[in-house]
Each structure stands twice: as C-alpha cells, then as structure tokens.
Design an enzyme around this catalytic site. Sequence first.
Site, PDB file in Angstrom:
ATOM      1  N   TRP A 194      39.845  41.582  46.587  1.00  0.00           N
ATOM      2  CA  TRP A 194      38.888  40.534  46.225  1.00  0.00           C
ATOM      3  C   TRP A 194      37.909  41.149  45.230  1.00  0.00           C
ATOM      4  O   TRP A 194      37.134  42.045  45.600  1.00  0.00           O
ATOM      5  CB  TRP A 194      38.177  40.071  47.492  1.00  0.00           C
ATOM      6  CG  TRP A 194      36.979  39.176  47.394  1.00  0.00           C
ATOM      7  CD1 TRP A 194      35.750  39.421  47.937  1.00  0.00           C
ATOM      8  CD2 TRP A 194      36.898  37.862  46.817  1.00  0.00           C
ATOM      9  NE1 TRP A 194      34.910  38.362  47.725  1.00  0.00           N
ATOM     10  CE2 TRP A 194      35.591  37.386  47.027  1.00  0.00           C
ATOM     11  CE3 TRP A 194      37.806  37.047  46.128  1.00  0.00           C
ATOM     12  CZ2 TRP A 194      35.158  36.138  46.582  1.00  0.00           C
ATOM     13  CZ3 TRP A 194      37.379  35.804  45.686  1.00  0.00           C
ATOM     14  CH2 TRP A 194      36.080  35.367  45.918  1.00  0.00           C
TER      15      TRP A 194
ATOM     16  N   ARG B 179      36.824  26.394  45.908  1.00  0.00           N
ATOM     17  CA  ARG B 179      35.932  26.768  47.018  1.00  0.00           C
ATOM     18  C   ARG B 179      34.845  25.727  47.160  1.00  0.00           C
ATOM     19  O   ARG B 179      34.108  25.451  46.202  1.00  0.00           O
ATOM     20  CB  ARG B 179      35.344  28.133  46.718  1.00  0.00           C
ATOM     21  CG  ARG B 179      34.109  28.512  47.513  1.00  0.00           C
ATOM     22  CD  ARG B 179      33.799  29.968  47.248  1.00  0.00           C
ATOM     23  NE  ARG B 179      32.479  30.348  47.714  1.00  0.00           N
ATOM     24  CZ  ARG B 179      31.992  31.584  47.668  1.00  0.00           C
ATOM     25  NH1 ARG B 179      32.733  32.562  47.175  1.00  0.00           N
ATOM     26  NH2 ARG B 179      30.784  31.857  48.099  1.00  0.00           N
TER      27      ARG B 179
ATOM     28  N   ASP C 294      23.172  38.517  43.818  1.00  0.00           N
ATOM     29  CA  ASP C 294      24.367  37.754  43.421  1.00  0.00           C
ATOM     30  C   ASP C 294      23.934  36.338  43.027  1.00  0.00           C
ATOM     31  O   ASP C 294      24.136  35.377  43.767  1.00  0.00           O
ATOM     32  CB  ASP C 294      25.340  37.745  44.607  1.00  0.00           C
ATOM     33  CG  ASP C 294      26.659  37.063  44.272  1.00  0.00           C
ATOM     34  OD1 ASP C 294      26.953  36.880  43.081  1.00  0.00           O
ATOM     35  OD2 ASP C 294      27.387  36.718  45.219  1.00  0.00           O
TER      36      ASP C 294
ATOM     37  N   HIS D 245      33.531  27.835  53.055  1.00  0.00           N
ATOM     38  CA  HIS D 245      32.606  28.905  53.420  1.00  0.00           C
ATOM     39  C   HIS D 245      31.521  28.348  54.336  1.00  0.00           C
ATOM     40  O   HIS D 245      31.148  27.184  54.226  1.00  0.00           O
ATOM     41  CB  HIS D 245      31.973  29.452  52.142  1.00  0.00           C
ATOM     42  CG  HIS D 245      31.546  30.880  52.224  1.00  0.00           C
ATOM     43  ND1 HIS D 245      31.949  31.735  53.216  1.00  0.00           N
ATOM     44  CD2 HIS D 245      30.754  31.625  51.408  1.00  0.00           C
ATOM     45  CE1 HIS D 245      31.415  32.923  53.012  1.00  0.00           C
ATOM     46  NE2 HIS D 245      30.687  32.894  51.929  1.00  0.00           N
TER      47      HIS D 245
ATOM     48  N   ASP E  44      36.943  36.608  41.864  1.00  0.00           N
ATOM     49  CA  ASP E  44      35.830  35.731  42.236  1.00  0.00           C
ATOM     50  C   ASP E  44      35.135  35.287  40.943  1.00  0.00           C
ATOM     51  O   ASP E  44      34.347  36.042  40.375  1.00  0.00           O
ATOM     52  CB  ASP E  44      34.871  36.521  43.133  1.00  0.00           C
ATOM     53  CG  ASP E  44      33.645  35.729  43.525  1.00  0.00           C
ATOM     54  OD1 ASP E  44      33.603  34.516  43.268  1.00  0.00           O
ATOM     55  OD2 ASP E  44      32.727  36.347  44.114  1.00  0.00           O
TER      56      ASP E  44
ATOM     57  N   SER F 285      34.955  40.888  44.113  1.00  0.00           N
ATOM     58  CA  SER F 285      33.798  40.149  44.631  1.00  0.00           C
ATOM     59  C   SER F 285      32.605  40.180  43.677  1.00  0.00           C
ATOM     60  O   SER F 285      32.191  41.258  43.231  1.00  0.00           O
ATOM     61  CB  SER F 285      33.394  40.801  45.964  1.00  0.00           C
ATOM     62  OG  SER F 285      32.060  40.511  46.303  1.00  0.00           O
ATOM     63  N   GLY F 286      32.046  39.027  43.413  1.00  0.00           N
ATOM     64  CA  GLY F 286      30.830  38.967  42.604  1.00  0.00           C
ATOM     65  C   GLY F 286      29.650  39.579  43.345  1.00  0.00           C
ATOM     66  O   GLY F 286      28.786  40.223  42.743  1.00  0.00           O
ATOM     67  N   PHE F 287      29.630  39.378  44.646  1.00  0.00           N
ATOM     68  CA  PHE F 287      28.551  39.944  45.466  1.00  0.00           C
ATOM     69  C   PHE F 287      28.574  41.468  45.383  1.00  0.00           C
ATOM     70  O   PHE F 287      27.537  42.116  45.180  1.00  0.00           O
ATOM     71  CB  PHE F 287      28.726  39.477  46.916  1.00  0.00           C
ATOM     72  CG  PHE F 287      27.684  39.991  47.855  1.00  0.00           C
ATOM     73  CD1 PHE F 287      26.524  39.280  48.090  1.00  0.00           C
ATOM     74  CD2 PHE F 287      27.858  41.207  48.521  1.00  0.00           C
ATOM     75  CE1 PHE F 287      25.554  39.760  48.955  1.00  0.00           C
ATOM     76  CE2 PHE F 287      26.899  41.697  49.382  1.00  0.00           C
ATOM     77  CZ  PHE F 287      25.739  40.967  49.603  1.00  0.00           C
TER      78      PHE F 287
HETATM   79  C1  SPV Z   1      31.595  37.373  47.148  1.00  0.00           C
HETATM   80  O1  SPV Z   1      32.020  38.336  47.794  1.00  0.00           O
HETATM   81  O2  SPV Z   1      31.094  37.492  46.025  1.00  0.00           O
HETATM   82  C2  SPV Z   1      31.714  36.025  47.712  1.00  0.00           C
HETATM   83  C3  SPV Z   1      31.766  35.880  49.165  1.00  0.00           C
HETATM   84  O3  SPV Z   1      31.722  35.079  46.949  1.00  0.00           O
HETATM   85  S1  SPV Z   1      30.157  35.556  49.711  1.00  0.00           S
HETATM   86  O4  SPV Z   1      29.287  36.596  49.189  1.00  0.00           O
HETATM   87  O5  SPV Z   1      30.190  35.537  51.153  1.00  0.00           O
HETATM   88  O6  SPV Z   1      29.754  34.244  49.182  1.00  0.00           O
HETATM   89 MG    MG Z   2      31.026  35.534  45.033  1.00  0.00          MG
END
Ligand code: SPV
Ligand code: MG
Length: 294
Positions: free
Chosen positions: A44, A159, A58, A190, A85, A46-48
């Site tokens: 993944w 999503r 984020d 989510h 993401d 991930s943007g976070f």
């Molecule tokens: C990310 O990991 O960037 C996500 C998941 O989008 S969350 O941070 O839980 O939204």
């Molecule tokens: Mg994200």
Amino acid sequence: MTIHQRPARVLRDKIASAGLVRIMATHSPLSARLAEEAGFDGLWASGFELSALYGLADVSLISMTQHLDMVRAILDQTRLPLVADLDTGFGNAINVIHAMEQYQRAGAAAVVIEDKTFPKVTSLAADARQELLRIAEFQGKIEAARAARRDPDFLIIARTEALIAGLGQAEALKRAAAYAEAGADMILVHSKEKTPDEIERFVKAWSGKLPIVVVPTAYPQLNEARIRALGKIAMVIYGNHAIRAAVTAMQNVFARIVADGGIQNVDKEIVPVDEIFRLQRMDQIKAAERKFLR
Ligand code: SPV
Ligand code: MG
C-alpha cells in the site's frame, strides 16, 4: 529486481486464489522489501505514511510527483503488486486521468481514489473537517479513471468516506452502489469507530457484486479470521503499520542511547550492520567488483 510485467494480473490472481489479500503499508523501498520478505501479498503506497515520513500531516501537502517518485523507487525494489493511494486523485477528473496514466506507467497494480474534496484531511483524526464530493462528481472521476485504464486488469478501487464523515450507513451504501455503477472494481469503506461494528454492519448490508476493501487501523479486533467470516471482503490494507513500527523502534533505541550515554547496550538489540548489507545486496556489489574491476 525488475517490475513484474503484469502486476495487476498478479494481484487479481492472488485475490482469486487466496480469497483475501493482505496489503502492507510502505513509505520507502526498504519498508517494501521488508513487507515482501514478511510474506504480504502486496504493498500500500500510503499517503499517510509518506506524509509522516516528511514530517507532514496527511492533508494533501505531498504532491503527486513526490508520491509517484516514491512509488517508482519502491517498484524498483520489489516484485509485489502495489496499490497506490491517490487520495482524492489530486484534483478533479482531469487530474485523475493524468494520475492514472502516470501510475500505470510506473507499474502500479491498482489505485484507490476517495470521495473527499481536495484538499483532504486524514480520515483518522478526531473532529477533523471531512467534506465529500457530490456523488455524480465522484462518479465522473471513476469513469475518467476507467477511460484512462490501459490494462483491463488494473484495479480501480473507489473509497467512500461517508462513515468517516458521519453520514451513516444509508449514505455509505448509496455511494458504494453509485461507484459500482460508475465502473469501480472494488469498494473501500473506511470507518474510525473504535470497534468493527460499523464496518461489519456495512459489509452485512452490502448487496452489491463488488468485493470490499477494509483498513482496520482503528478497530484492530477485525482480524483476518473475522474478515474471512464476513465474506465479501477481498482485501485488507494494514494502513500505517510500517511507519508506526519504524517510529516505535527509533523512539526506543534513541531513548536508550541517550539514557545509557552510548550505544553499548542497544548494539546487541538492533540488527547488525550485516543485515543492512544483506538488504542492500552488498554481496552483489562485491561479486561485481571481483568480476569487473581491474
Ligand atoms: C493511508 O494510509 O494513507 C490511508 C489509510 O489512506 S488512512 O490513513 O487510514 O485513511
Ligand atoms: Mg491515504
């Protein structure tokens, strides 16, 4: 390592054979290699995690180029299929088309696009601003993604943040159905509830054909056995466990070094330099030096 020629096919085959694929968050090529060695089915991007790596929240501060550069670097180092993401798709449907072209060319297997407005705010923060697009506008973004798809196996995951925005089950189900109608391949739903109840209710109520993706960060009791028992869920994303693991490890080791006045104690507790050499494939460098340096 080389990029697999058909990463989207690989991901679809894994889903078909395993029923449920386990996708681990990454923020770097090294974390991607560790996820691959641990046995995850995919990554993944991930943007976070990438935001956190830069020390940023984020909230759409990381550019598409920054994220894409990291995706490319990750895919240079692993054969695992990668789920990118894309947050909100970096803008409107036109931005989505551009992003689709770029991420497919980079070798991603799937993208996730969320129905929030740009700039977004992270989903997990309490009392954060959570604004959703009109359904028709988000359907346009999904249709744009489909139109930009070159490999028919490439997965477009829609999503919905309806539960995150506090709009309730009916709105979440309505949006999921609308996104399926627009041509999404999977629905990510989510929630930031502290228990799996809200997501379990959604999954039980979902009568659509598309498989569901979950990110159980806030409700870790939703383990794989429970996910499988629910049926309908084809992908679980462990959304931020690479960066949290890294932070845990660094906080512990750094505190010990300060407290101990040196590295004499932690040295035995962290991986030896040889392990980093292994991950860097130093053996290949040495072999190449023996062969080619004259
Ligand atoms: C990310 O990991 O960037 C996500 C998941 O989008 S969350 O941070 O839980 O939204
Ligand atoms: Mg994200």
